[in-house]
Design an enzyme around this catalytic site. Structure first.
Site, short mmCIF file in Angstrom:
data_model
loop_
_atom_site.label_atom_id
_atom_site.label_comp_id
_atom_site.label_asym_id
_atom_site.label_seq_id
_atom_site.Cartn_x
_atom_site.Cartn_y
_atom_site.Cartn_z
N GLU A 1 0.81 -1.22 0.00
CA GLU A 1 0.00 0.00 0.00
C GLU A 1 0.85 1.27 0.00
O GLU A 1 0.44 2.29 -0.55
CB GLU A 1 -0.96 0.03 1.19
CG GLU A 1 -2.09 -0.99 1.12
CD GLU A 1 -1.71 -2.32 1.75
OE1 GLU A 1 -0.51 -2.54 2.05
OE2 GLU A 1 -2.63 -3.14 1.96
N PHE B 1 -11.28 -6.81 14.37
CA PHE B 1 -10.19 -7.29 13.53
C PHE B 1 -9.84 -6.24 12.48
O PHE B 1 -10.72 -5.72 11.80
CB PHE B 1 -10.58 -8.61 12.85
CG PHE B 1 -9.50 -9.12 11.93
CD1 PHE B 1 -8.26 -9.49 12.42
CD2 PHE B 1 -9.71 -9.20 10.56
CE1 PHE B 1 -7.26 -9.94 11.58
CE2 PHE B 1 -8.72 -9.65 9.70
CZ PHE B 1 -7.48 -10.01 10.22
N GLN B 2 -8.57 -5.91 12.36
CA GLN B 2 -8.07 -4.90 11.43
C GLN B 2 -8.69 -3.52 11.63
O GLN B 2 -8.86 -2.76 10.69
CB GLN B 2 -8.23 -5.36 9.98
CG GLN B 2 -7.39 -6.59 9.70
CD GLN B 2 -7.22 -6.89 8.23
OE1 GLN B 2 -8.12 -6.65 7.44
NE2 GLN B 2 -6.07 -7.43 7.87
N LYS C 1 -17.52 -0.30 6.44
CA LYS C 1 -18.01 -1.37 5.58
C LYS C 1 -19.53 -1.34 5.44
O LYS C 1 -20.07 -1.60 4.36
CB LYS C 1 -17.56 -2.73 6.14
CG LYS C 1 -17.91 -3.88 5.21
CD LYS C 1 -17.28 -5.19 5.64
CE LYS C 1 -17.56 -6.27 4.61
NZ LYS C 1 -16.94 -7.54 4.98
N MET D 1 24.39 8.74 0.40
CA MET D 1 24.29 10.05 1.02
C MET D 1 24.65 9.99 2.50
O MET D 1 25.24 10.92 3.05
CB MET D 1 22.88 10.63 0.82
CG MET D 1 22.74 12.08 1.23
SD MET D 1 23.94 13.16 0.38
CE MET D 1 22.94 13.82 -0.96
C1 TPP Z 1 12.65 6.02 4.36
C2 TPP Z 1 13.97 6.68 4.56
N1 TPP Z 1 14.85 6.16 5.45
C3 TPP Z 1 16.04 6.74 5.65
C4 TPP Z 1 16.39 7.87 4.96
C5 TPP Z 1 17.73 8.55 5.21
N2 TPP Z 1 18.55 8.52 4.00
C6 TPP Z 1 18.65 9.59 3.18
S1 TPP Z 1 19.62 9.31 1.86
C7 TPP Z 1 19.96 7.75 2.36
C8 TPP Z 1 20.86 6.88 1.57
C9 TPP Z 1 20.28 6.47 0.29
O1 TPP Z 1 21.12 5.48 -0.26
P1 TPP Z 1 20.88 4.91 -1.71
O2 TPP Z 1 19.45 4.57 -1.90
O3 TPP Z 1 21.85 3.85 -1.97
O4 TPP Z 1 21.15 6.18 -2.62
P2 TPP Z 1 22.51 7.00 -2.84
O5 TPP Z 1 22.59 8.07 -1.79
O6 TPP Z 1 23.64 6.03 -2.73
O7 TPP Z 1 22.38 7.58 -4.20
C10 TPP Z 1 19.31 7.47 3.57
C11 TPP Z 1 19.43 6.22 4.31
C12 TPP Z 1 15.44 8.39 4.06
N3 TPP Z 1 15.66 9.50 3.37
N4 TPP Z 1 14.26 7.76 3.88
#
Ligand code: TPP
Lengths: 576, 182
Positions: free
Chosen positions: A50, A112-113, A162, A481
């Protein structure tokens, strides 16, 4: 008039709102809806989670400008939707979410749910509804679409019990939305506001336009171009605003903010009039607030009164639809050009030259390599395939920022990005939704290896619906990042960033019936991209890039925007 | 700082929660809150006293106004509003203290709602400060039990509110500016 069930009324109301597709996932309490869908003309795309249904609805909305619709069952279905709702709230994207709720009589009895969807999503939506009475269903659906798409757009959720779905009633189509007393919109500026704004414009020696997602929601791209041309002012766009003005437009500088260009960030620092259009002074744009456009007067135009003075107080704030406001401003500029236009003309000319100088001095740049595929190079290649025309949906991280820097867009609604929430797992399902909405377009899903793993199951949805999305994994082997921040700000104490055990993409693609390929040599990249583009259906391309590349320029979090780190810090040799 | 907010909201399920949500999402503590019907049965009036970060004062009003169910919102913190609160106080008495206590009640203008051998139950109205001092005075006579309604407030200006809900949008920018200087 005819007697219909709640489920029939629901779908009929969606049809009347011109909905062509619903991204959904069924469950116990929504079965009555699926029973009607069984032989209904409305198209339903069965997602594999979802959360991805909400992201797909967003991708659809962001690329078509129409309201995206997603649907989920009660309890876990509804809670799974919430990330996409918050994402849409942060980026002002119009989506309507339909959720089923346990029968009215069971609410509050831990059925439920059962989950308090109405309560849980209150802060995740622009507005939400709980429908317990079939007589309110049709009107509520129409009101939901109106609220989602008007004013500052946003997500609206309708939770329907529902018993409402299975009850029957005489259906009378809603003629018109009843006046909503608490919901007022201000569209047009007053004459005084226009006059005052234009005075500001002519008085400025160093005007600078900072425009964002509001231009795209309001469909004001042409008005923006006309406005900046009539004034010959430089323009920077936020990450949300990319595409609001063609990248090649002579007045366009680049993105501004944390990973914006040197010229864009120097320009905003030095300007004496900041013309802020459909933007919200987000901290990733402004950096340290008191160092953002420190010597400028601010003219802020936005449809949301609550944006005025939220982060930066404007010297003149105009609440209105930016399209309407720009039309009026441009008209007034033209009327007064003769008498006022000469004022500061020279100063403005040399201001433009300064900006152009900065653009030439410090363009986005990187160290090329013969042995490794540089991530920036990969994006430049994708860009040259796109030629400014493709839809680019990205996930969150380094690849997202490189794409924002290097991709060109000829128009709005081609750039699909989780800007405000930065929700990983967004890129792939959003691309799926975009491709459904724009079958005429080449749609790229450019994702990191981290974000790709979050949305893996949607490969099945893409394959099953034969959506020709070109999925490109910018694979640096880590959560890039996060690695960059740990390298620059945490003494290289790398922790929890390895994306090891990444699946073999050729096997993975084969498992889903999607053509795929892995490349790791610069020499193979062109051919691999050609193969991906030649494929009629979807394609999964895993590109192994330089693992330790960083995104520059970078404004450290909370720093002043003119204090950018421009390139990789050189290693310090002991004894130097 | 204590902010006094007066609202007119649509009488719909969840409307109250939307308003308080704007405040609680920021971790603000609501000091008092009253909700009641108005002359128009589809609307409710609400008065909130909330402890806020002064920088946020003007933004909060706009963010509350933005809620779909909110018809009108006014910041009465610094305006000449008429503000009142009611307290019900039960106080133990002894025959010796009674005369003095009755005098205090009379001076304050409280009403005796119920008496019995051992206690009085009083109904007192006034500003929150007035009630504070009256209650501490009563306390000096013995143990008390009490409940307070929380403040209700109405704008003190001689005219009724204008119909234009957006009238104050641009006006308040100036004030916001001061509040937001960093
Ligand atoms: C749902 C979620 N969890 C954690 C983060 C924190 N976060 C930001 S960038 C990143 C790394 C992303 O890594 P990747 O998908 O390999 O992309 P890259 O930066 O290597 O291009 C994280 C963990 C986020 N933005 N969203």
């Amino acid at each position: 008039m005819s007697v219909m069930s709640g489920a029939q009324i629901l779908l009929e109301s969606l049809m009347r709102e011109d909905v062509e597709v619903v991204f959904g996932y069924p469950g116990g309490v929504t079965l009555p809806i699926y029973d009607v869908l069984y032989d209904h003309p409305l198209k339903h795309i069965l997602m594999r989670h979802e959360e991805n249904a909400s992201f797909a609805a967003e991708g659809y909305a962001r690329t078509t400008g129409k309201v995206g619709v997603c649907m989920a069952t009660s309890g876990p279905g509804a809670t799974n939707l919430t990330t996409g709702l918050v994402d849409a709230l942060m980026d002002s994207i119009p989506i309507v979410a339909i959720t089923g709720q346990v029968p009215s009589k069971l609410i509050g009895r831990d059925a439920f749910q059962e989950a308090d969807t109405f309560g849980i999503t209150r802060g995740a939506t622009k507005h939400n509804y709980l429908v317990k009475d079939i007589s309110e269903l049709a009107d509520t659906i129409h009101e939901a679409f109106y609220v989602a798409s008007s004013g500052r757009p946003g997500p609206v959720l309708v939770d329907t019990t529902k018993d409402v779905l299975i009850a029957n009633t005489e259906y009378r189509p809603a003629i018109q939305i009843e006046k909503m007393r608490g919901y007022e919109l201000r569209i047009d500026p007053t004459d005084d506001e226009v006059d005052e704004a234009v005075e500001f414009l002519w008085q400025a020696e160093r005007p600078y336009v900072y425009a964002g997602g509001g231009i795209i929601s309001s469909g004001a791209s042409d008005e923006l171009a006309e406005f900046v041309e009539s004034l010959d002012a430089p323009v920077a766009l936020t990450v949300m605003g990319l595409g609001a003005m063609p990248t090649e437009h002579p007045n366009f500088i680049s993105m501004l903010g944390m990973h914006g260009s040197y010229a864009a960030n120097m320009g905003v620092t030095e300007c004496d009039l900041l013309i802020a259009l459909g933007v919200r002074f987000d901290d990733r744009v402004t950096g340290r607030l008191d160092a953002f456009a420190p010597n400028a007067r601010v003219l802020h135009v936005d449809i949301d009164p609550a944006e005025m003075g939220k982060n930066r107080s404007p010297d003149l704030g105009i609440v209105g639809d930016v399209k309407h406001v720009l039309q009026r401003l441009t008209q007034r500029i033209k009327e007064t050009k003769e008498t006022q236009g000469r004022k500061n003309k020279e100063a403005r000319g040399s201001w433009k030259e300064r900006i152009t100088g900065w653009m030439h001095e410090y363009p986005y740049s990187y160290e090329p390599s013969k042995n490794e595929i540089k991530p920036q190079k990969l994006i430049q290649k994708i860009d040259s395939i796109s030629g400014g025309e493709a839809v680019m949906s990205v996930d969150v991280g380094q690849h997202q920022m490189w794409a924002a820097q290097y991709m060109r867009f000829n128009g709005p609604r081609q750039w699909v990005v989780s800007g405000g929430l930065g929700a990983m797992g967004f890129g792939l399902p959003a691309a799926l939704g975009a491709q459904v909405g724009r079958p005429d377009k080449v749609v790229f899903a450019l994702v990191g290896d981290g974000g790709f793993m979050m949305s893996l199951p949607e490969l099945a949805t893409i394959a099953s619906n034969k959506l020709p999305v070109k999925i490109i994994v910018l694979n640096n082997g880590t959560l890039g990042m996060v690695r960059q921040w740990q390298e620059l700000f945490y003494d290289k104490r790398y922790c929890a960033i390895d994306m090891d055990c990444f699946p073999n993409c050729e096997l993975l693609g084969a498992a889903f019936g999607i053509k795929s390929r892995t490349v790791d040599k610069p020499g193979d990249l062109d051919e691999a991209l050609d193969e991906a583009m030649a494929e009629e259906g979807p394609f999964l391309l895993d590109v192994k890039v330089t693992p330790e590349e960083n995104v520059f320029p970078m404004v450290p979090s909370g720093g002043a925007v003119n204090e950018m780190i421009l390139e990789q810090p050189k290693p310090v040799t002991v004894g130097d | 700082m204590k902010q006094l907010i007066s609202l007119l909201i649509e009488n719909k399920p969840g409307a109250l929660m939307r308003v308080t949500g704007v405040l609680t999402a920021r971790g603000y503590n609501i000091e008092s809150l009253t909700v009641a019907r108005t002359l128009d049965s589809t609307l409710s009036s609400m008065t909130i006293v909330v402890d806020v970060d002064p920088v946020m004062q003007f933004l909060l009003i706009k963010q509350i106004k933005r809620l779909v169910n909110v018809v009108e919102v006014t910041d009465l913190t610094e305006s000449r509003s008429v503000c009142g609160e009611m307290a019900l106080v039960k106080i133990e008495t002894t025959p010796e203290k009674r005369a003095a206590l009755l005098k205090e009640i009379d001076v304050f203008g409280a009403r005796i709602a119920k008496t019995d051998l051992l206690s009085y139950t009083l109904e007192a109205t006034g500003t929150s400060d007035e009630l504070d001092s009256f209650i501490s005075l009563l306390h000096s006579y013995g143990t008390i039990e009490m409940i307070r309604s929380g403040a209700i407030a109405i704008s003190g200006s001689s005219t009724t509110k204008s119909d234009d809900p957006l009238a104050d949008i641009t006006d308040s920018n100036g004030e916001a500016q001061e509040a937001l200087q960093v």
